[in-house]
Structures are given as structure tokens and as C-alpha cells.
Enzyme design. Structure first.
Site, PDB file in Angstrom:
ATOM      1  N   ASP A  94       0.677  -1.293  -0.073  1.00  0.00           N
ATOM      2  CA  ASP A  94       0.107  -0.125  -0.027  1.00  0.00           C
ATOM      3  C   ASP A  94       0.949   1.424  -0.166  1.00  0.00           C
ATOM      4  O   ASP A  94       2.072   1.055   0.125  1.00  0.00           O
ATOM      5  CB  ASP A  94      -1.170   0.057   1.261  1.00  0.00           C
ATOM      6  CG  ASP A  94      -0.235  -0.065   2.642  1.00  0.00           C
ATOM      7  OD1 ASP A  94       0.925   0.294   2.562  1.00  0.00           O
ATOM      8  OD2 ASP A  94      -0.925  -0.393   3.424  1.00  0.00           O
ATOM      9  N   SER A  95       0.315   2.413  -0.130  1.00  0.00           N
ATOM     10  CA  SER A  95       1.235   3.693  -0.414  1.00  0.00           C
ATOM     11  C   SER A  95       1.543   4.328   0.837  1.00  0.00           C
ATOM     12  O   SER A  95       2.580   5.125   0.671  1.00  0.00           O
ATOM     13  CB  SER A  95       0.279   4.667  -1.390  1.00  0.00           C
ATOM     14  OG  SER A  95      -0.825   4.905  -0.396  1.00  0.00           O
ATOM     15  N   PHE A  98      -2.969   5.819   4.269  1.00  0.00           N
ATOM     16  CA  PHE A  98      -3.746   5.498   5.235  1.00  0.00           C
ATOM     17  C   PHE A  98      -2.851   5.620   6.481  1.00  0.00           C
ATOM     18  O   PHE A  98      -3.772   6.371   7.574  1.00  0.00           O
ATOM     19  CB  PHE A  98      -4.380   4.034   5.255  1.00  0.00           C
ATOM     20  CG  PHE A  98      -5.223   3.758   6.292  1.00  0.00           C
ATOM     21  CD1 PHE A  98      -6.548   4.428   6.428  1.00  0.00           C
ATOM     22  CD2 PHE A  98      -4.952   3.276   7.393  1.00  0.00           C
ATOM     23  CE1 PHE A  98      -7.543   4.027   7.525  1.00  0.00           C
ATOM     24  CE2 PHE A  98      -5.583   2.638   8.596  1.00  0.00           C
ATOM     25  CZ  PHE A  98      -6.919   3.187   8.567  1.00  0.00           C
ATOM     26  N   GLY A 218     -11.085   3.934   1.877  1.00  0.00           N
ATOM     27  CA  GLY A 218     -11.957   4.771   2.661  1.00  0.00           C
ATOM     28  C   GLY A 218     -13.251   4.288   3.196  1.00  0.00           C
ATOM     29  O   GLY A 218     -14.303   4.795   3.846  1.00  0.00           O
ATOM     30  N   ASP A 268      -7.825  -7.192   1.880  1.00  0.00           N
ATOM     31  CA  ASP A 268      -6.520  -7.632   2.838  1.00  0.00           C
ATOM     32  C   ASP A 268      -7.190  -7.010   4.250  1.00  0.00           C
ATOM     33  O   ASP A 268      -8.021  -6.044   4.425  1.00  0.00           O
ATOM     34  CB  ASP A 268      -5.297  -6.678   2.556  1.00  0.00           C
ATOM     35  CG  ASP A 268      -5.642  -5.447   3.222  1.00  0.00           C
ATOM     36  OD1 ASP A 268      -5.009  -4.730   4.113  1.00  0.00           O
ATOM     37  OD2 ASP A 268      -6.257  -4.528   2.279  1.00  0.00           O
ATOM     38  N   CYS A 306     -11.923 -28.006  10.697  1.00  0.00           N
ATOM     39  CA  CYS A 306     -10.821 -27.413  10.051  1.00  0.00           C
ATOM     40  C   CYS A 306      -9.633 -28.434  10.034  1.00  0.00           C
ATOM     41  O   CYS A 306      -9.512 -29.284  10.920  1.00  0.00           O
ATOM     42  CB  CYS A 306     -10.317 -26.021  10.925  1.00  0.00           C
ATOM     43  SG  CYS A 306      -9.107 -25.351  10.300  1.00  0.00           S
ATOM     44  N   CYS A 308      -6.599 -27.320   9.214  1.00  0.00           N
ATOM     45  CA  CYS A 308      -5.226 -26.703   9.475  1.00  0.00           C
ATOM     46  C   CYS A 308      -4.195 -27.303  10.367  1.00  0.00           C
ATOM     47  O   CYS A 308      -4.598 -28.330  11.024  1.00  0.00           O
ATOM     48  CB  CYS A 308      -5.391 -25.063  10.006  1.00  0.00           C
ATOM     49  SG  CYS A 308      -5.579 -25.027  11.655  1.00  0.00           S
ATOM     50  N   CYS A 311      -5.354 -27.113  14.123  1.00  0.00           N
ATOM     51  CA  CYS A 311      -6.583 -27.963  14.236  1.00  0.00           C
ATOM     52  C   CYS A 311      -6.015 -29.589  14.308  1.00  0.00           C
ATOM     53  O   CYS A 311      -6.713 -30.403  14.936  1.00  0.00           O
ATOM     54  CB  CYS A 311      -7.746 -27.815  13.763  1.00  0.00           C
ATOM     55  SG  CYS A 311      -8.426 -26.141  14.139  1.00  0.00           S
ATOM     56  N   HIS A 337      -4.145 -20.704  12.355  1.00  0.00           N
ATOM     57  CA  HIS A 337      -5.601 -21.211  12.076  1.00  0.00           C
ATOM     58  C   HIS A 337      -6.340 -19.961  11.526  1.00  0.00           C
ATOM     59  O   HIS A 337      -7.209 -20.472  10.455  1.00  0.00           O
ATOM     60  CB  HIS A 337      -6.350 -21.555  13.496  1.00  0.00           C
ATOM     61  CG  HIS A 337      -7.710 -21.852  13.468  1.00  0.00           C
ATOM     62  ND1 HIS A 337      -8.223 -22.895  13.055  1.00  0.00           N
ATOM     63  CD2 HIS A 337      -8.749 -20.656  13.827  1.00  0.00           C
ATOM     64  CE1 HIS A 337      -9.476 -22.606  12.840  1.00  0.00           C
ATOM     65  NE2 HIS A 337      -9.833 -21.610  13.346  1.00  0.00           N
TER      66      HIS A 337
END
Length: 378
Positions: A94-95, A98, A218, A268, A306, A308, A311, A337
């Protein structure tokens, strides 16, 4: 040849959501996709190998923070972010806009750029559209963002109008200053606050400049989910269908589903990693705070549905113990997770689009996740 190219695959007949692929110099990204956030050139507590295990296609890093430390020139000397952090898949930066604008007590906005104080040591610094491009050209991500002004919420109409117009002027300056258009794609950021006419004005101005992709900024800044979705309904149809669309800073399961339904391709958010550090996890049946006393003798997995690493190998009781004892391994496991959960959710979203049943999948997910029609939220 464009640095990044969007390939449409299918439109869901039930919802209108898009299934696609994003071709980048460091690989293909299946969309819609969620991007784990690696602010400081690392996704907190996760190794690149672990991110690959959970099949993260792309991660995000932060221009502002990397500008402050270690400095973009050091990253440039290292051969760019990919080599610096040993990640060979796509990266988006990102720039920094923000982050700079969130320093409301420490910054001053001018037409030329933003004067601000380093929040780490108080040094006076300055970022302009041209400097933001130089930093990101040095960092070397596949996708970089134009320097924008993100207005606060709430803000009055006149302030947001002036801010939105400045964002368009800055976007034009970013285009001119971008030194590596053939191997780095520059995305513009549509602003306009919570005003539909300003969103339209921003989208019209930015799409006329023909950027390789467009973000919607925004939003998710304190407004209600209903207002966010209303702004998406106004904004997404104004963006080109043959280019990627990115909703910035959004990562709750309900917003990922609703955003995908509205035609967004990329998301994101720090949410999954941030709440993991407090012992909060996302499960197929809703959020769970594993630090709770009731889990002290619960030897089942965080989420029975799950697959993963966490788990498959560790119990709620063990995770509670690690977190209560302030052991870093506990945070690593909850973070793993949560990221796996959202990446798996997006895989299911893509499958549902392919099968023309995304609205059905959303309703099934909300029922299972314990979300009522009138109270959706994480």
C-alpha cells in the site's frame, strides 16, 4: 506486456460474483482472494513456508513502515522485498497514505504532499506522490498503490470533496513518477467517503487515467456494514470489468462474502492476525475466545471442521495454556488457524462461484456462523 493482467474465468449466475486469475511477475493469483498482511515485511509470527503451506497466493506489506525501518534503500540493496523476506510469490504494497493520515496529531496535508512526524522517534518527514512511487519502486512489489488521502469518518461533504479531488490529482502525479510500469502494476484508489456522488466522481476521474487496477479505499473506517455495502453497490459497477478490483482493509468473514458477491476480487486486513494475539479465533460456528476458563479441559481442536496444522495437532486446552502463559507458540498457532480459515473461506467462495451457488453458500455460512440477517458482523 502489462505487469499485471486480469483474466476473467466465470461470472456466478446466482450472485454476479467474479471468478478470475491475476497474472503477475511472481505467479498467478486466483480471485476472489484474501491477502495476509505483512506490515513489516513479515506476517506476524508466520514464516513464508507456513504461508505457502496454507496456500497464500499474495501478501501485503506497508510502504510507510518500511520507509521508516529498515528504509527503502536498504531493501533496494537487498534486491527488493521478495529477496529481502524470502517470499517468491506476489506482493502488494500500500502507499502509506492510510498510515500517514491516521497520524492526525502529527501531520499536515499540503497540495505537494504530507509533512508528518515519525511516530517512532519524532523526526520530521515528508511523503509526496513522487516519493511514495520512489519508495515502492525500490521495494519492488508486483502491485503498488497510488498515494491517496483517506478522509476520516465521519467527515463533512466539503472536506471529503476537496480530499477526493486531491487524491485524483495525486494519482496523476503517481502515474508520471512511476519508474517501473513494465514489471510493477500501479493501482489507483477510489475515495469519496460515504457520498455516492463523490465516489462516482472519483471513479470516473481515475478510470479515465487507465490504471492497471482499482482499489476502493476509505471504507471499513468506522461506518456500519450496511453503509459500507451501500457504498460498494454504488462504486463497484463504475470500475472496469477487465481489471482487478481491490477492497482495502476488509477481512471479516461476512464482509469477504458480501464483497465477493458485489464483484470485488482482492481483500486485505490485519483482523485475523490481530485478534489471534488476543486468543480469539474464527471457527465454522462463529468466533471463539480460547483463553476462556471453560476450555481448560477441552481436549478437542479449535474447529472440528478445520484441516489446518493447528487443528490437526493441538487442543483448545493446550492453546489456552500457551496463551495464559504468554508463550509465543500459542500466538503462532492461533494466527496460523485464523489465516488458514480465511484462505479456506475464499477457496470455498471460488468453488461456489464456479458452481453458480454463492448466495446459497453465503446463507449456509451465516446460518452456521451464527449470524442473523439483521445483525451480521464478526
Amino acid at each position: 506486456m502489462a505487469a499485471v493482467r486480469y483474466e476473467p474465468i466465470k461470472t456466478c449466475k446466482q450472485s454476479g460474483a467474479r471468478l478470475g486469475r491475476l497474472h503477475t511477475p511472481h505467479g498467478i493469483i486466483d480471485t476472489p482472494t484474501f491477502m495476509p498482511v505483512g506490515t513489516q515485511a513479515t506476517v506476524k509470527t508466520m514464516s513464508p513456508e507456513e504461508l505457502k503451506m496454507m496456500d497464500a497466493h499474495i501478501i501485503l506489506s506497508n510502504t510507510y513502515h518500511l520507509f521508516l525501518r529498515p528504509g527503502h534503500e536498504i531493501v533496494r540493496e537487498a534486491g527488493g522485498l521478495h529477496k529481502f523476506m524470502n517470499w517468491d510469490r506476489p506482493i502488494l504494497t500500500d502507499s502509506g497514505g492510510f498510515q500517514v493520515f491516521s497520524l492526525s496529531e502529527l501531520r499536515k496535508i499540503t497540495e505537494e504532499g504530507v509533512h508528518f512526524r515519525n511516530h517512532l522517534n519524532g523526526d520530521k518527514l515528508f511523503i509526496s506522490p513522487e516519493i511514495a512511487m520512489d519508495i515502492q519502486n525500490a521495494l519492488g512489489p508486483d502491485i503498488m498503490m497510488a498515494f491517496d488521502e483517506c478522509p476520516p469518518y465521519p467527515a463533512d461533504y466539503q472536506y471529503v470533496k476537496l480530499s477526493t479531488e486531491r487524491t485524483s490529482r495525486w494519482a496523476e502525479r503517481c502515474l508520471k513518477a512511476h519508474a517501473r510500469p513494465h514489471d510493477q502494476a500501479l493501482f489507483a484508489i477510489v475515495q469519496g467517503g460515504m457520498f455516492a456522488d463523490l465516489r462516482k466522481e472519483s471513479a470516473v476521474q481515475l478510470t479515465s487515467m487507465d490504471f492497471p487496477g482499482y482499489a476502493i479505499g476509505g471504507l471499513s473506517v468506522g461506518e456500519s456494514k450496511e453503509l459500507m455495502y451501500e457504498m460498494l453497490d454504488h462504486t463497484v459497477p463504475l470500475l472496469p470489468t477487465h481489471k482487478p478490483r481491490y477492497l482495502m482493509g476488509v477481512g471479516s468473514p461476512d464482509a469477504l462474502l458480501e464483497g465477493s458477491i458485489r464483484g470485488v476480487d482482492m481483500f486485505d486486513c490485519v483482523l485475523p492476525t490481530r485478534i489471534a494475539r488476543n486468543g480469539t479465533v474464527m471457527t465454522s460456528e462463529g468466533r471463539l475466545v480460547v483463553k476462556g476458563a471453560k476450555f481448560a479441559r477441552d481436549f478437542g481442536p479449535l474447529d472440528p471442521n478445520c484441516s489446518c496444522y493447528t487443528c490437526k495437532n493441538y487442543s483448545r486446552a493446550y492453546l489456552r495454556h500457551l496463551l495464559k502463559a504468554d508463550e509465543t507458540f500459542g500466538i503462532r498457532l492461533t494466527t496460523y488457524h485464523n489465516l488458514h480459515f480465511l484462505l479456506d473461506l475464499m477457496r470455498n467462495v471460488r468453488q461456489a462461484i464456479a458452481e453458480d451457488r454463492l448466495l446459497d453458500y453465503r446463507d449456509e455460512f451465516f446460518d452456521r456462523y451464527g449470524m442473523k440477517e439483521n445483525s451480521r458482523g464478526f
